[in-house]
Write a protein that holds these residues in place. Structure first.
Motif, PDB file in Angstrom:
ATOM      1  N   THR A  48       0.833  -1.215   0.000  1.00  0.00           N
ATOM      2  CA  THR A  48       0.000   0.000   0.000  1.00  0.00           C
ATOM      3  C   THR A  48       0.861   1.255   0.000  1.00  0.00           C
ATOM      4  O   THR A  48       0.604   2.206  -0.761  1.00  0.00           O
ATOM      5  N   VAL A  49       1.876   1.283   0.850  1.00  0.00           N
ATOM      6  CA  VAL A  49       2.736   2.465   0.969  1.00  0.00           C
ATOM      7  C   VAL A  49       3.464   2.744  -0.339  1.00  0.00           C
ATOM      8  O   VAL A  49       3.546   3.892  -0.798  1.00  0.00           O
ATOM      9  N   VAL A  50       4.007   1.703  -0.960  1.00  0.00           N
ATOM     10  CA  VAL A  50       4.749   1.889  -2.216  1.00  0.00           C
ATOM     11  C   VAL A  50       3.815   2.361  -3.334  1.00  0.00           C
ATOM     12  O   VAL A  50       4.199   3.216  -4.149  1.00  0.00           O
ATOM     13  N   VAL A  51       2.603   1.860  -3.374  1.00  0.00           N
ATOM     14  CA  VAL A  51       1.639   2.266  -4.407  1.00  0.00           C
ATOM     15  C   VAL A  51       1.182   3.705  -4.182  1.00  0.00           C
ATOM     16  O   VAL A  51       1.092   4.500  -5.129  1.00  0.00           O
ATOM     17  N   VAL A  52       0.909   4.060  -2.922  1.00  0.00           N
ATOM     18  CA  VAL A  52       0.335   5.377  -2.604  1.00  0.00           C
ATOM     19  C   VAL A  52       1.379   6.496  -2.654  1.00  0.00           C
ATOM     20  O   VAL A  52       1.106   7.591  -3.148  1.00  0.00           O
ATOM     21  N   ILE A 292      12.323  -5.738   8.024  1.00  0.00           N
ATOM     22  CA  ILE A 292      13.651  -5.288   7.584  1.00  0.00           C
ATOM     23  C   ILE A 292      13.536  -4.015   6.750  1.00  0.00           C
ATOM     24  O   ILE A 292      14.251  -3.029   6.981  1.00  0.00           O
ATOM     25  N   TYR A 293      12.631  -4.010   5.776  1.00  0.00           N
ATOM     26  CA  TYR A 293      12.511  -2.846   4.899  1.00  0.00           C
ATOM     27  C   TYR A 293      11.919  -1.642   5.623  1.00  0.00           C
ATOM     28  O   TYR A 293      12.226  -0.500   5.295  1.00  0.00           O
ATOM     29  N   THR A 294      11.075  -1.876   6.624  1.00  0.00           N
ATOM     30  CA  THR A 294      10.489  -0.766   7.374  1.00  0.00           C
ATOM     31  C   THR A 294      11.498  -0.139   8.325  1.00  0.00           C
ATOM     32  O   THR A 294      11.530   1.083   8.509  1.00  0.00           O
ATOM     33  N   LEU A 295      12.345  -0.971   8.936  1.00  0.00           N
ATOM     34  CA  LEU A 295      13.293  -0.472   9.929  1.00  0.00           C
ATOM     35  C   LEU A 295      14.616  -0.008   9.323  1.00  0.00           C
ATOM     36  O   LEU A 295      15.226   0.942   9.804  1.00  0.00           O
ATOM     37  N   LYS A 298      15.395   3.943   4.903  1.00  0.00           N
ATOM     38  CA  LYS A 298      14.921   5.251   5.367  1.00  0.00           C
ATOM     39  C   LYS A 298      13.707   5.719   4.579  1.00  0.00           C
ATOM     40  O   LYS A 298      12.779   6.310   5.141  1.00  0.00           O
ATOM     41  N   GLU A 299      13.697   5.493   3.266  1.00  0.00           N
ATOM     42  CA  GLU A 299      12.583   5.965   2.435  1.00  0.00           C
ATOM     43  C   GLU A 299      11.294   5.230   2.782  1.00  0.00           C
ATOM     44  O   GLU A 299      10.228   5.849   2.896  1.00  0.00           O
ATOM     45  N   VAL A 300      11.386   3.904   2.945  1.00  0.00           N
ATOM     46  CA  VAL A 300      10.202   3.118   3.302  1.00  0.00           C
ATOM     47  C   VAL A 300       9.741   3.473   4.712  1.00  0.00           C
ATOM     48  O   VAL A 300       8.539   3.634   4.967  1.00  0.00           O
ATOM     49  N   LYS A 301      10.693   3.604   5.627  1.00  0.00           N
ATOM     50  CA  LYS A 301      10.371   3.958   7.008  1.00  0.00           C
ATOM     51  C   LYS A 301       9.631   5.287   7.075  1.00  0.00           C
ATOM     52  O   LYS A 301       8.608   5.430   7.765  1.00  0.00           O
ATOM     53  N   SER A 302      10.135   6.280   6.338  1.00  0.00           N
ATOM     54  CA  SER A 302       9.503   7.595   6.301  1.00  0.00           C
ATOM     55  C   SER A 302       8.109   7.525   5.671  1.00  0.00           C
ATOM     56  O   SER A 302       7.167   8.152   6.165  1.00  0.00           O
ATOM     57  N   ALA A 303       7.983   6.753   4.600  1.00  0.00           N
ATOM     58  CA  ALA A 303       6.697   6.627   3.911  1.00  0.00           C
ATOM     59  C   ALA A 303       5.658   5.927   4.788  1.00  0.00           C
ATOM     60  O   ALA A 303       4.480   6.291   4.784  1.00  0.00           O
ATOM     61  N   VAL A 304       6.099   4.913   5.539  1.00  0.00           N
ATOM     62  CA  VAL A 304       5.185   4.200   6.446  1.00  0.00           C
ATOM     63  C   VAL A 304       4.684   5.134   7.539  1.00  0.00           C
ATOM     64  O   VAL A 304       3.479   5.166   7.852  1.00  0.00           O
ATOM     65  N   LYS A 305       5.604   5.918   8.132  1.00  0.00           N
ATOM     66  CA  LYS A 305       5.199   6.876   9.171  1.00  0.00           C
ATOM     67  C   LYS A 305       4.202   7.898   8.620  1.00  0.00           C
ATOM     68  O   LYS A 305       3.192   8.214   9.254  1.00  0.00           O
ATOM     69  N   LYS A 306       4.495   8.402   7.418  1.00  0.00           N
ATOM     70  CA  LYS A 306       3.615   9.387   6.794  1.00  0.00           C
ATOM     71  C   LYS A 306       2.239   8.783   6.503  1.00  0.00           C
ATOM     72  O   LYS A 306       1.216   9.427   6.714  1.00  0.00           O
TER      73      LYS A 306
END
Length: 323
Positions: A48-52, A292-295, A298-306
């Motif tokens: 979801t995060v990568v698509v959005v 692993i990818y969330t922690l 940095k880009e995925v971690k930031s996108a998940v938080k957002k």
């Protein structure tokens, strides 16, 4: 003693599961259900995060979506049946159902190995050929690489699965496993030369489709390391290599779990330990990949938080106020 034959129409397989843990099936159900839900939620969040998030519309994250979809499919081939086994003691599976599960499990295992190679190639192009990277790794090329990995991997197990299905089995064949793993089913077949040959063939192919991708990933990272070492600044080297750490951890997790599974076949260990090592292989990587990818990224971690703070929390707040 039941007779052996090749007629598949009335045959079923009985999955033994964990013989020494028969009194703990309810706790096992709860544990595996929790793992399954975590895998589904974790990978759904990544997809979801990568698509959005448009900042993640890059080749590396396109392949990450493929990996997350694969992990959901991979665990769905085995865990739901295991949950039914633990909950209502339904341990039989039809002949066709068993071989469909076997094909899905091994085909998706190979798919993961090839996707990891594609992701390593993406990192190689990004770091070793940064100026040509946008021109080389176009959307069309990314799709071609992903589709090639999926199709190749899903074709590789077909001959072995077809040959295994032609072996002679009893009307009710007892399989010492939680799911229809190729080697476990072959070992349960009526003993003959064909079964021994299938064991050898299956193990040889499994080793090949594990070792060759690992060599390709290693080759990519040898070139990556050599290129990174040529960067003058320490900050530049750290930044370049930081884009690879998540992928390296995923590769390490995958090959660690697969090594444990392979070693369990060669070692003289109790059935429960052997089965558990295979179950760990089927759960560990899909469970850890999103973490692993969330922690680590940095880009995925930031996108998940957002995504959580801008999308999920406002919805929950609105639901709470008007609910």
């Amino acid at each position: 003693m039941e007779s052996c034959s090749g007629n598949a129409s009335t045959k079923v397989f009985f999955l033994v599961g964990f013989p020494a843990l028969q009194d703990f099936e309810t706790p096992l159900f709860v544990v595996f259900l929790l793992f399954y839900l975590l895998i589904l939620i974790g990978n759904a969040v990544i997809i979801t995060v990568v698509v959005v998030d448009h900042t993640l519309h890059k080749p590396m994250y396109f392949f990450l979506i493929n990996l997350s979809v694969l992990d959901v499919l991979f665990t769905t081939t085995t865990i739901p049946k295991m949950l039914v086994m633990f909950l209502v003691n339904a341990k039989t599976i039809s002949f066709r159902g068993c071989f469909l599960q076997m094909y899905s499990f091994h085909g998706l295992t190979v798919t993961e190995a090839l996707l990891l190679v594609v992701m390593a190639y993406d990192r190689y192009e990004a770091i070793c050929n940064p100026l040509c990277y946008p021109a080389k790794m176009t959307r069309r090329v990314n799709i071609q690489l992903a589709v090639s990995a999926w199709i190749t991997a899903l074709l590789i197990p077909v001959p072995v699965i077809m040959q295994t299905s032609q072996l002679a089995y009893r009307d009710t064949t007892k399989v010492h496993h939680c799911f229809c793993d190729h080697l476990a089913v072959v070992q349960a077949a009526c003993s003959d030369f064909s079964a021994d040959f299938q064991t050898f063939l299956g193990f040889s192919i499994a080793m090949t489709v594990s070792v060759v991708p690992l060599l390709l990933v290693t080759l990519s990272y040898v070139h990556i390391i050599l290129s990174v070492l040529k960067i003058n600044s320490k900050e530049g080297r750290m930044k370049a290599f930081s884009t690879c750490t998540s992928h390296l951890l995923v590769v390490g997790t995958y090959y660690f779990s697969i090594t444990v599974a392979y070693m369990s076949y060669r070692a003289d260990i109790p059935v429960d330990v052997h089965v558990m090592s295979n179950v760990v292989f089927s759960i560990l990587t899909p469970l850890l990949n999103p973490i692993i990818y969330t922690l680590r990224n940095k880009e995925v971690k930031s996108a998940v938080k957002k995504f959580i703070f801008l999308k999920i929390f406002p919805l929950l707040k609105k639901f709470y106020l008007f609910g």
